[in-house]
Design a protein around this motif. Structure first.
Motif, PDB file in Angstrom:
ATOM      1  N   VAL A  34      47.138  21.153  48.398  1.00  0.00           N
ATOM      2  CA  VAL A  34      46.738  22.457  47.865  1.00  0.00           C
ATOM      3  C   VAL A  34      47.918  23.394  48.042  1.00  0.00           C
ATOM      4  N   GLU A  35      48.361  23.988  46.961  1.00  0.00           N
ATOM      5  CA  GLU A  35      49.526  24.876  46.973  1.00  0.00           C
ATOM      6  C   GLU A  35      49.114  26.283  46.540  1.00  0.00           C
ATOM      7  N   ILE A  36      49.336  27.252  47.396  1.00  0.00           N
ATOM      8  CA  ILE A  36      49.088  28.646  47.023  1.00  0.00           C
ATOM      9  C   ILE A  36      50.334  29.175  46.314  1.00  0.00           C
ATOM     10  N   VAL A  37      50.154  29.566  45.049  1.00  0.00           N
ATOM     11  CA  VAL A  37      51.272  29.989  44.211  1.00  0.00           C
ATOM     12  C   VAL A  37      51.536  31.478  44.336  1.00  0.00           C
ATOM     13  N   SER A  38      50.460  32.278  44.359  1.00  0.00           N
ATOM     14  CA  SER A  38      50.644  33.729  44.399  1.00  0.00           C
ATOM     15  C   SER A  38      49.392  34.418  44.906  1.00  0.00           C
ATOM     16  N   GLU A  39      49.577  35.654  45.351  1.00  0.00           N
ATOM     17  CA  GLU A  39      48.446  36.505  45.708  1.00  0.00           C
ATOM     18  C   GLU A  39      48.021  37.314  44.488  1.00  0.00           C
ATOM     19  N   ILE A  40      46.742  37.663  44.456  1.00  0.00           N
ATOM     20  CA  ILE A  40      46.220  38.509  43.385  1.00  0.00           C
ATOM     21  C   ILE A  40      45.792  39.827  44.018  1.00  0.00           C
ATOM     22  N   ARG A  41      46.394  40.910  43.576  1.00  0.00           N
ATOM     23  CA  ARG A  41      46.127  42.219  44.148  1.00  0.00           C
ATOM     24  C   ARG A  41      45.742  43.213  43.050  1.00  0.00           C
ATOM     25  N   SER A  42      44.973  44.215  43.441  1.00  0.00           N
ATOM     26  CA  SER A  42      44.606  45.293  42.524  1.00  0.00           C
ATOM     27  C   SER A  42      45.800  46.224  42.350  1.00  0.00           C
ATOM     28  N   ALA A  43      45.654  47.194  41.443  1.00  0.00           N
ATOM     29  CA  ALA A  43      46.743  48.130  41.182  1.00  0.00           C
ATOM     30  C   ALA A  43      47.116  48.935  42.420  1.00  0.00           C
ATOM     31  N   ASP A  44      46.158  49.169  43.316  1.00  0.00           N
ATOM     32  CA  ASP A  44      46.449  49.938  44.528  1.00  0.00           C
ATOM     33  C   ASP A  44      46.812  49.044  45.715  1.00  0.00           C
ATOM     34  N   GLY A  45      47.037  47.752  45.458  1.00  0.00           N
ATOM     35  CA  GLY A  45      47.522  46.864  46.499  1.00  0.00           C
ATOM     36  C   GLY A  45      46.458  46.091  47.261  1.00  0.00           C
ATOM     37  N   GLU A  46      45.178  46.296  46.932  1.00  0.00           N
ATOM     38  CA  GLU A  46      44.118  45.585  47.642  1.00  0.00           C
ATOM     39  C   GLU A  46      44.188  44.092  47.322  1.00  0.00           C
ATOM     40  N   LEU A  47      44.114  43.252  48.355  1.00  0.00           N
ATOM     41  CA  LEU A  47      44.124  41.809  48.161  1.00  0.00           C
ATOM     42  C   LEU A  47      42.771  41.352  47.617  1.00  0.00           C
ATOM     43  N   LEU A  48      42.788  40.752  46.436  1.00  0.00           N
ATOM     44  CA  LEU A  48      41.558  40.256  45.812  1.00  0.00           C
ATOM     45  C   LEU A  48      41.401  38.754  46.006  1.00  0.00           C
ATOM     46  N   GLY A  49      42.519  38.047  46.080  1.00  0.00           N
ATOM     47  CA  GLY A  49      42.429  36.610  46.224  1.00  0.00           C
ATOM     48  C   GLY A  49      43.772  35.937  46.030  1.00  0.00           C
ATOM     49  N   GLN A  50      43.710  34.659  45.704  1.00  0.00           N
ATOM     50  CA  GLN A  50      44.906  33.843  45.555  1.00  0.00           C
ATOM     51  C   GLN A  50      44.792  32.973  44.304  1.00  0.00           C
ATOM     52  N   PHE A  51      45.950  32.675  43.709  1.00  0.00           N
ATOM     53  CA  PHE A  51      46.040  31.700  42.635  1.00  0.00           C
ATOM     54  C   PHE A  51      46.746  30.472  43.183  1.00  0.00           C
ATOM     55  N   GLY A  52      46.174  29.300  42.930  1.00  0.00           N
ATOM     56  CA  GLY A  52      46.769  28.096  43.479  1.00  0.00           C
ATOM     57  C   GLY A  52      46.594  26.883  42.593  1.00  0.00           C
ATOM     58  N   GLY A 203      41.953  38.687  24.514  1.00  0.00           N
ATOM     59  CA  GLY A 203      42.946  37.645  24.700  1.00  0.00           C
ATOM     60  C   GLY A 203      43.868  37.876  25.873  1.00  0.00           C
ATOM     61  N   ASP A 204      44.021  39.128  26.305  1.00  0.00           N
ATOM     62  CA  ASP A 204      44.951  39.445  27.387  1.00  0.00           C
ATOM     63  C   ASP A 204      44.242  39.571  28.736  1.00  0.00           C
ATOM     64  N   PHE A 205      43.048  39.011  28.854  1.00  0.00           N
ATOM     65  CA  PHE A 205      42.287  39.083  30.094  1.00  0.00           C
ATOM     66  C   PHE A 205      42.950  38.181  31.128  1.00  0.00           C
ATOM     67  N   GLY A 206      43.410  38.744  32.244  1.00  0.00           N
ATOM     68  CA  GLY A 206      44.171  37.990  33.224  1.00  0.00           C
ATOM     69  C   GLY A 206      43.366  37.589  34.441  1.00  0.00           C
ATOM     70  N   ASN A 207      44.072  37.034  35.442  1.00  0.00           N
ATOM     71  CA  ASN A 207      43.418  36.537  36.652  1.00  0.00           C
ATOM     72  C   ASN A 207      42.679  37.634  37.413  1.00  0.00           C
ATOM     73  N   THR A 208      43.273  38.821  37.468  1.00  0.00           N
ATOM     74  CA  THR A 208      42.642  39.918  38.212  1.00  0.00           C
ATOM     75  C   THR A 208      41.308  40.300  37.594  1.00  0.00           C
ATOM     76  N   GLY A 209      41.297  40.493  36.282  1.00  0.00           N
ATOM     77  CA  GLY A 209      40.060  40.840  35.597  1.00  0.00           C
ATOM     78  C   GLY A 209      39.033  39.730  35.684  1.00  0.00           C
ATOM     79  N   PHE A 210      39.488  38.494  35.539  1.00  0.00           N
ATOM     80  CA  PHE A 210      38.573  37.362  35.582  1.00  0.00           C
ATOM     81  C   PHE A 210      37.874  37.278  36.933  1.00  0.00           C
ATOM     82  N   MET A 211      38.652  37.419  37.997  1.00  0.00           N
ATOM     83  CA  MET A 211      38.076  37.338  39.343  1.00  0.00           C
ATOM     84  C   MET A 211      37.108  38.496  39.604  1.00  0.00           C
ATOM     85  N   ARG A 212      37.474  39.689  39.165  1.00  0.00           N
ATOM     86  CA  ARG A 212      36.601  40.851  39.373  1.00  0.00           C
ATOM     87  C   ARG A 212      35.317  40.733  38.564  1.00  0.00           C
ATOM     88  N   LEU A 213      35.418  40.221  37.351  1.00  0.00           N
ATOM     89  CA  LEU A 213      34.224  40.048  36.515  1.00  0.00           C
ATOM     90  C   LEU A 213      33.247  39.086  37.181  1.00  0.00           C
TER      91      LEU A 213
END
Length: 224
Positions: A34-52, A203-213
């Motif tokens: 399992v490889e963690i590639v990046s962190e997912i953060r909100s615009a104000d820096g809050e950690l929402l999760g990870q992409f891996g 079409g431009d819905f990204g990881n941050t929006g997907f996780m929050r939804l």
């Protein structure tokens, strides 16, 4: 990611570190990672999760064909193949793997973190009750008594159909295609009872929006 299968953790799961392991089975070595590639953060820096990403060697049975002179021998043999998937891991205790073939990642992460991660079961009737005013363009139902005990209906303004509308609203549902408004987005999506979500638009819905939804709109209607 704009689509995936949701898994819900029982226990404390917020983040994970990258890890790998090998298991010896006879003369073979089966690896997993399992490889963690990046962190997912909100615009104000809050950690929402990870992409891996996750990968795991597994035995699979395949058909074999052998030519021996004037004869052909068919059968099965076992060989090692490596499965691969991408995932989103939320600090709120859920994981989204890219498709059903990536379910193995739920077991990998759960075993490493000593938690149980099970594929989500979404109560679609509860989801509908919590989202008044949306327009379904696809409804799958089951559990109806009679000759037609299940089916899928496509169309516009399905609830308003004088014959099918009342029937569909009262039945258990296993899939739902809908258009909803969420945080200023016009979302066109498919959601299934078995925890699969696919965002068709925007079409431009990204990881941050997907996780929050998923956190805001889907998780509250998951059966535990």
């Amino acid at each position: 990611m704009k689509s995936g299968v949701i898994g819900i953790a029982t226990g404390d799961l917020t983040t994970v570190d990258s890890f790998s392991e090998e298991i010896e089975k006879g003369d073979d070595s089966l690896a997993s990672c399992v490889e963690i590639v990046s962190e997912i953060r909100s615009a104000d820096g809050e950690l929402l999760g990870q992409f891996g990403r996750a990968a795991m060697d597994q035995y699979v049975d395949t058909n074999s064909v052998e030519i021996n002179g004037n004869s052909i021998r068919t059968g099965e043999k076992s060989e090692i193949r490596t499965q691969y998937t991408e995932f989103l891991l939320s600090v709120d205790g859920f994981v989204i793997v890219k498709n059903s073939g990536g379910i193995f990642a739920l077991d990998l992460i759960g075993k490493h973190e000593n938690v149980s991660i099970e594929r989500a079961e979404v109560n679609l009737n509860s989801f509908i009750s919590g989202h008044s005013g949306f327009t379904p363009w696809k409804v799958g139902f089951y559990g109806k008594s009679g000759n037609a005990d299940n089916g899928v209906v496509h169309g516009n303004e399905i609830w308003d159909d004088p014959e099918l509308g009342p029937l569909l609203e009262s039945q258990r549902k296993n899939q739902l295609g809908i258009d909803i408004e969420w945080r200023g987005y016009e979302i066109k999506m498919m959601l299934t009872e078995s925890g699969y979500l696919n965002i068709y638009q925007p079409g431009d819905f990204g990881n941050t929006g997907f996780m929050r939804l998923v956190r805001d709109e889907i998780v509250p209607h998951i059966s535990h």
